[in-house]
Scaffold this motif. Structure first.
Motif, mmCIF file in Angstrom:
data_model
loop_
_atom_site.group_PDB
_atom_site.id
_atom_site.type_symbol
_atom_site.label_atom_id
_atom_site.label_comp_id
_atom_site.label_asym_id
_atom_site.label_seq_id
_atom_site.Cartn_x
_atom_site.Cartn_y
_atom_site.Cartn_z
ATOM 1 N N MET A 91 -22.337 28.335 -9.760
ATOM 2 C CA MET A 91 -22.644 29.727 -10.035
ATOM 3 C C MET A 91 -24.117 29.996 -9.810
ATOM 4 N N ILE A 92 -24.395 31.211 -9.395
ATOM 5 C CA ILE A 92 -25.779 31.598 -9.136
ATOM 6 C C ILE A 92 -26.506 31.890 -10.441
ATOM 7 N N ALA B 46 -17.297 36.260 -8.714
ATOM 8 C CA ALA B 46 -17.177 37.048 -7.485
ATOM 9 C C ALA B 46 -18.490 37.181 -6.726
ATOM 10 N N ILE B 47 -19.597 37.088 -7.414
ATOM 11 C CA ILE B 47 -20.899 37.327 -6.786
ATOM 12 C C ILE B 47 -21.204 36.365 -5.628
ATOM 13 N N PRO B 48 -20.992 35.046 -5.754
ATOM 14 C CA PRO B 48 -21.292 34.170 -4.606
ATOM 15 C C PRO B 48 -20.484 34.530 -3.359
ATOM 16 N N HIS B 49 -19.233 34.914 -3.537
ATOM 17 C CA HIS B 49 -18.400 35.309 -2.394
ATOM 18 C C HIS B 49 -18.934 36.590 -1.758
ATOM 19 N N TYR B 50 -19.319 37.538 -2.599
ATOM 20 C CA TYR B 50 -19.893 38.790 -2.096
ATOM 21 C C TYR B 50 -21.158 38.518 -1.284
ATOM 22 N N LEU B 51 -22.040 37.687 -1.815
ATOM 23 C CA LEU B 51 -23.286 37.375 -1.111
ATOM 24 C C LEU B 51 -23.014 36.671 0.212
ATOM 25 N N GLU B 52 -22.069 35.753 0.211
ATOM 26 C CA GLU B 52 -21.767 35.020 1.446
ATOM 27 C C GLU B 52 -21.179 35.936 2.511
ATOM 28 N N VAL B 53 -20.253 36.796 2.118
ATOM 29 C CA VAL B 53 -19.648 37.722 3.075
ATOM 30 C C VAL B 53 -20.693 38.706 3.591
ATOM 31 N N THR B 54 -21.564 39.158 2.720
ATOM 32 C CA THR B 54 -22.562 40.160 3.096
ATOM 33 C C THR B 54 -23.681 39.575 3.952
ATOM 34 N N THR B 55 -24.119 38.363 3.653
ATOM 35 C CA THR B 55 -25.285 37.798 4.349
ATOM 36 C C THR B 55 -24.925 36.717 5.365
ATOM 37 N N GLY B 56 -23.700 36.222 5.310
ATOM 38 C CA GLY B 56 -23.285 35.164 6.232
ATOM 39 C C GLY B 56 -23.743 33.774 5.828
ATOM 40 N N ARG B 57 -24.196 33.629 4.594
ATOM 41 C CA ARG B 57 -24.687 32.330 4.114
ATOM 42 C C ARG B 57 -24.299 32.130 2.667
ATOM 43 N N SER B 58 -24.051 30.879 2.312
ATOM 44 C CA SER B 58 -23.772 30.524 0.925
ATOM 45 C C SER B 58 -25.090 30.411 0.163
ATOM 46 N N TRP B 59 -25.135 31.018 -1.028
ATOM 47 C CA TRP B 59 -26.354 31.034 -1.827
ATOM 48 C C TRP B 59 -26.204 30.287 -3.143
ATOM 49 N N ASP B 60 -25.045 29.713 -3.406
ATOM 50 C CA ASP B 60 -24.832 29.032 -4.691
ATOM 51 C C ASP B 60 -25.079 27.532 -4.579
ATOM 52 N N VAL B 61 -26.154 27.174 -3.866
ATOM 53 C CA VAL B 61 -26.565 25.778 -3.731
ATOM 54 C C VAL B 61 -27.740 25.530 -4.669
ATOM 55 N N ASP B 62 -27.895 24.304 -5.086
ATOM 56 C CA ASP B 62 -28.951 23.966 -6.024
ATOM 57 C C ASP B 62 -30.167 23.457 -5.252
ATOM 58 N N HIS C 152 -31.827 30.010 -4.595
ATOM 59 C CA HIS C 152 -32.971 30.777 -4.090
ATOM 60 C C HIS C 152 -33.278 31.917 -5.071
ATOM 61 N N PRO C 153 -34.552 32.145 -5.396
ATOM 62 C CA PRO C 153 -34.915 33.187 -6.360
ATOM 63 C C PRO C 153 -34.409 34.584 -5.978
ATOM 64 N N MET C 154 -34.384 34.880 -4.683
ATOM 65 C CA MET C 154 -33.902 36.192 -4.268
ATOM 66 C C MET C 154 -32.405 36.323 -4.514
ATOM 67 N N ALA C 155 -31.666 35.211 -4.421
ATOM 68 C CA ALA C 155 -30.231 35.240 -4.718
ATOM 69 C C ALA C 155 -30.009 35.522 -6.198
ATOM 70 N N LYS C 156 -30.851 34.957 -7.045
ATOM 71 C CA LYS C 156 -30.748 35.236 -8.486
ATOM 72 C C LYS C 156 -31.032 36.706 -8.771
#
Length: 92
Positions: free
Chosen positions: A1-2, A29-45, A48-52
């Motif tokens: 989770m982000i 739902a948020i990680p899926h939304y971000l990935e679909v919207t930006t084309g990249r997964s953001w829930d990696v450790d 990224h501060p902007m993902a938060k």
């Protein structure tokens, strides 16, 4: 989770655990939304501060859809998605 549930409650300015089931479903739902919207997964450790920041804004918009700041928050999210798309292209 982000975001953790604690970070989410803090972003929503909520005390207690009464709404955790709703919050957790939105957080899922948020990680899926971000990935679909930006084309990249953001829930990696580490996340990224902007993902938060984007996750907190999205959570507020989804949790309080009738808020008077909905338009402003939507524009902020749109700007964050554009920036994150560009950043996502440069990250490996």
């Amino acid at each position: 989770m982000i975001l953790t549930i604690e970070e989410a409650r803090d972003a929503l300015r909520l005390d207690g655990t009464d709404n955790d089931a709703v919050i957790l479903s939105l957080l899922d739902a948020i990680p899926h939304y971000l990935e679909v919207t930006t084309g990249r997964s953001w829930d990696v450790d580490p996340v990224h501060p902007m993902a938060k920041t984007a996750a907190k804004c999205i959570l507020q918009l989804w949790y309080y859809p009738q808020d008077p700041d909905t338009d402003r928050l939507g524009k902020t999210i749109d700007s964050l998605m554009v920036a994150m798309t560009v950043i996502g292209r440069t990250l490996s």
